[in-house]
Design a protein around this motif. Structure first.
Motif, PDB file in Angstrom:
ATOM      1  N   UNK A  42       0.572  -1.574  -0.170  1.00 22.00           N
ATOM      2  CA  UNK A  42       0.166  -0.093  -0.083  1.00 22.00           C
ATOM      3  C   UNK A  42       1.195   0.895   0.025  1.00 22.00           C
ATOM      4  N   UNK A  43       0.766   1.445  -1.131  1.00 20.65           N
ATOM      5  CA  UNK A  43       2.072   2.813  -1.676  1.00 20.65           C
ATOM      6  C   UNK A  43       1.315   4.258  -0.993  1.00 20.65           C
ATOM      7  N   UNK A  44       1.560   5.100  -0.549  1.00 21.29           N
ATOM      8  CA  UNK A  44       1.664   6.282  -0.386  1.00 21.29           C
ATOM      9  C   UNK A  44       1.079   7.592  -1.922  1.00 21.29           C
ATOM     10  N   UNK A  45       0.576   8.457  -1.739  1.00 23.39           N
ATOM     11  CA  UNK A  45      -0.017   8.860  -3.312  1.00 23.39           C
ATOM     12  C   UNK A  45       1.612  10.219  -2.942  1.00 23.39           C
ATOM     13  N   UNK A  46       1.970  10.552  -4.122  1.00 22.46           N
ATOM     14  CA  UNK A  46       2.529  11.924  -4.863  1.00 22.46           C
ATOM     15  C   UNK A  46       2.078  13.066  -4.388  1.00 22.46           C
ATOM     16  N   UNK A  47       2.271  14.128  -3.277  1.00 17.84           N
ATOM     17  CA  UNK A  47       2.004  15.547  -3.217  1.00 17.84           C
ATOM     18  C   UNK A  47       1.394  14.544  -1.036  1.00 17.84           C
ATOM     19  N   UNK A  48       1.557  13.411  -1.225  1.00 21.53           N
ATOM     20  CA  UNK A  48       1.622  13.070   0.445  1.00 21.53           C
ATOM     21  C   UNK A  48       2.368  14.155   0.808  1.00 21.53           C
ATOM     22  N   UNK A  49       1.770  14.619   2.497  1.00 17.69           N
ATOM     23  CA  UNK A  49       2.987  15.254   3.416  1.00 17.69           C
ATOM     24  C   UNK A  49       3.507  14.056   4.554  1.00 17.69           C
ATOM     25  N   UNK A  50       4.147  13.270   4.479  1.00 16.37           N
ATOM     26  CA  UNK A  50       4.872  12.502   6.192  1.00 16.37           C
ATOM     27  C   UNK A  50       5.574  13.046   6.822  1.00 16.37           C
ATOM     28  N   UNK A  51       5.028  12.518   7.701  1.00 18.10           N
ATOM     29  CA  UNK A  51       5.735  13.187   9.107  1.00 18.10           C
ATOM     30  C   UNK A  51       6.389  12.255   9.740  1.00 18.10           C
ATOM     31  N   UNK A  52       7.433  12.025  10.185  1.00 13.85           N
ATOM     32  CA  UNK A  52       8.707  11.383  10.769  1.00 13.85           C
ATOM     33  C   UNK A  52       7.835  10.560  11.678  1.00 13.85           C
ATOM     34  N   UNK A  53       7.572   9.204  11.209  1.00 15.86           N
ATOM     35  CA  UNK A  53       7.538   8.514  12.937  1.00 15.86           C
ATOM     36  C   UNK A  53       5.874   8.172  12.513  1.00 15.86           C
ATOM     37  N   UNK A  54       5.291   9.067  11.778  1.00 22.58           N
ATOM     38  CA  UNK A  54       3.824   8.229  11.438  1.00 22.58           C
ATOM     39  C   UNK A  54       3.818   7.162  10.470  1.00 22.58           C
ATOM     40  N   UNK A  55       3.122   7.132  10.154  1.00 22.32           N
ATOM     41  CA  UNK A  55       2.114   4.998   9.172  1.00 22.32           C
ATOM     42  C   UNK A  55       1.923   5.990   7.334  1.00 22.32           C
ATOM     43  N   UNK A  56       2.858   5.335   6.946  1.00 22.67           N
ATOM     44  CA  UNK A  56       2.759   6.238   4.997  1.00 22.67           C
ATOM     45  C   UNK A  56       2.149   5.423   4.412  1.00 22.67           C
ATOM     46  N   UNK A  57       1.991   3.841   4.948  1.00 26.06           N
ATOM     47  CA  UNK A  57       0.902   2.594   4.068  1.00 26.06           C
ATOM     48  C   UNK A  57       1.732   1.842   4.567  1.00 26.06           C
ATOM     49  N   UNK A  58       1.548   0.095   3.879  1.00 26.88           N
ATOM     50  CA  UNK A  58       1.946  -1.202   4.996  1.00 26.88           C
ATOM     51  C   UNK A  58       2.408  -2.079   3.571  1.00 26.88           C
ATOM     52  N   UNK A  59       2.795  -3.014   4.171  1.00 26.71           N
ATOM     53  CA  UNK A  59       2.942  -4.216   3.316  1.00 26.71           C
ATOM     54  C   UNK A  59       2.114  -6.092   3.732  1.00 26.71           C
ATOM     55  N   UNK A  60       2.147  -6.143   3.183  1.00 33.37           N
ATOM     56  CA  UNK A  60       1.345  -7.385   3.092  1.00 33.37           C
ATOM     57  C   UNK A  60       2.468  -8.516   2.674  1.00 33.37           C
ATOM     58  N   UNK A  61       2.341  -9.531   3.794  1.00 35.73           N
ATOM     59  CA  UNK A  61       2.700 -10.959   2.755  1.00 35.73           C
ATOM     60  C   UNK A  61       2.165 -11.853   3.777  1.00 35.73           C
ATOM     61  N   UNK A  62       2.551 -13.121   3.459  1.00 41.28           N
ATOM     62  CA  UNK A  62       2.084 -14.365   3.957  1.00 41.28           C
ATOM     63  C   UNK A  62       1.794 -14.503   5.400  1.00 41.28           C
ATOM     64  N   UNK A  63       2.718 -14.540   6.525  1.00 39.60           N
ATOM     65  CA  UNK A  63       2.846 -13.994   7.396  1.00 39.60           C
ATOM     66  C   UNK A  63       1.984 -13.172   7.948  1.00 39.60           C
ATOM     67  N   UNK A  64       2.348 -12.151   7.721  1.00 43.91           N
ATOM     68  CA  UNK A  64       1.463 -11.165   8.583  1.00 43.91           C
ATOM     69  C   UNK A  64       1.486 -10.009   7.848  1.00 43.91           C
ATOM     70  N   UNK A  65       0.769  -8.465   7.865  1.00 49.49           N
ATOM     71  CA  UNK A  65       1.009  -7.528   7.298  1.00 49.49           C
ATOM     72  C   UNK A  65       1.739  -6.293   8.054  1.00 49.49           C
ATOM     73  N   UNK A  66       2.448  -5.329   7.628  1.00 50.44           N
ATOM     74  CA  UNK A  66       3.129  -4.939   8.241  1.00 50.44           C
ATOM     75  C   UNK A  66       3.321  -2.446   7.800  1.00 50.44           C
ATOM     76  N   UNK A  67       2.215  -2.333   8.996  1.00 46.93           N
ATOM     77  CA  UNK A  67       3.047  -0.741   8.508  1.00 46.93           C
ATOM     78  C   UNK A  67       4.116  -0.077   8.386  1.00 46.93           C
ATOM     79  N   UNK A  68       3.932   0.361   7.562  1.00 41.23           N
ATOM     80  CA  UNK A  68       5.626   1.329   7.070  1.00 41.23           C
ATOM     81  C   UNK A  68       5.955   3.049   8.159  1.00 41.23           C
ATOM     82  N   UNK A  69       6.858   3.245   8.990  1.00 42.73           N
ATOM     83  CA  UNK A  69       6.803   4.276   9.031  1.00 42.73           C
ATOM     84  C   UNK A  69       7.721   5.450   8.551  1.00 42.73           C
TER      85      UNK A  69
END
Length: 131
Positions: A42-69
Motif C-alpha cells: 500500500x503506497x502513499x500518493x504523490x503529494x502526500x505530506x509525511x511526518x517522521x514516525x507516522x504511518x505512510x503505507x503498509x506491506x502484506x506478506x503470507x505471515x503478516x501485514x506491517x505498517x510502514x513508518x
C-alpha cells in the motif's frame, strides 16, 4: 543480511538514502526476510505530506501485514508504482529496485535520530536474540 553503509535506518526497519535534498526510502533486508514473501504494498500518493514516525503505507506478506513508518518528514515526490504489480521486488532487491518512495527532505536534523548501518546491525542482532 545486508545493511549498506551509506544508508540510515529506523527502528521500524525502514532505510533512507539521501540524494541531495531528497530521501529515498524502503524496507530493510531484515524486514523483508522477517515478513517473508511480500504479496501487496500500500503506497502513499504523490503529494502526500509525511511526518517522521507516522504511518505512510503498509506491506502484506503470507505471515503478516506491517505498517510502514516514515523515517523523515517530507512531501512524497515519487512512488515506486512497479511494486503494485510486483511487490516481491522488495524481497528480491530491497535497496535498489525495491525502493518504496522518494520524499523531499524537510528537516535534515531528523537524520540524527536514525541509525548507522553498524548501529542497525546491532539493533537487529538484539531483536533476533529476543525471538
Amino acid at each position: 543480511m545486508d545493511f549498506p553503509d551509506e544508508l540510515k535506518y529506523s527502528k521500524e526497519h525502514v532505510w533512507t538514502r539521501i540524494e541531495g535534498e531528497r530521501a529515498v526510502i524502503g524496507l530493510t533486508d531484515y524486514a523483508q526476510e522477517t515478513l517473508g514473501t511480500i504479496s501487496a504494498v500500500d503506497l502513499p500518493s504523490v503529494g502526500d505530506e509525511l511526518e517522521q514516525d507516522d504511518s505512510f503505507g503498509s506491506v502484506e506478506a503470507r505471515k503478516t501485514a506491517a505498517e510502514l513508518y516514515a523515517p523523515v518528514s517530507g512531501e512524497v515526490l515519487e512512488v515506486n508504482n512497479e511494486l503494485e504489480s510486483s511487490p516481491e521486488t522488495i524481497n528480491d532487491d530491497p535497496y535498489d529496485a525495491g525502493w518504496i518512495a522518494i520524499v523531499s527532505l524537510n528537516d535534515p536534523e531528523e537524520l540524527k535520530s536514525l541509525m548507522s548501518a553498524e548501529d542497525y546491525a546491532d539493533y537487529v542482532a538484539v531483536a533476533e536474540e529476543e525471538e
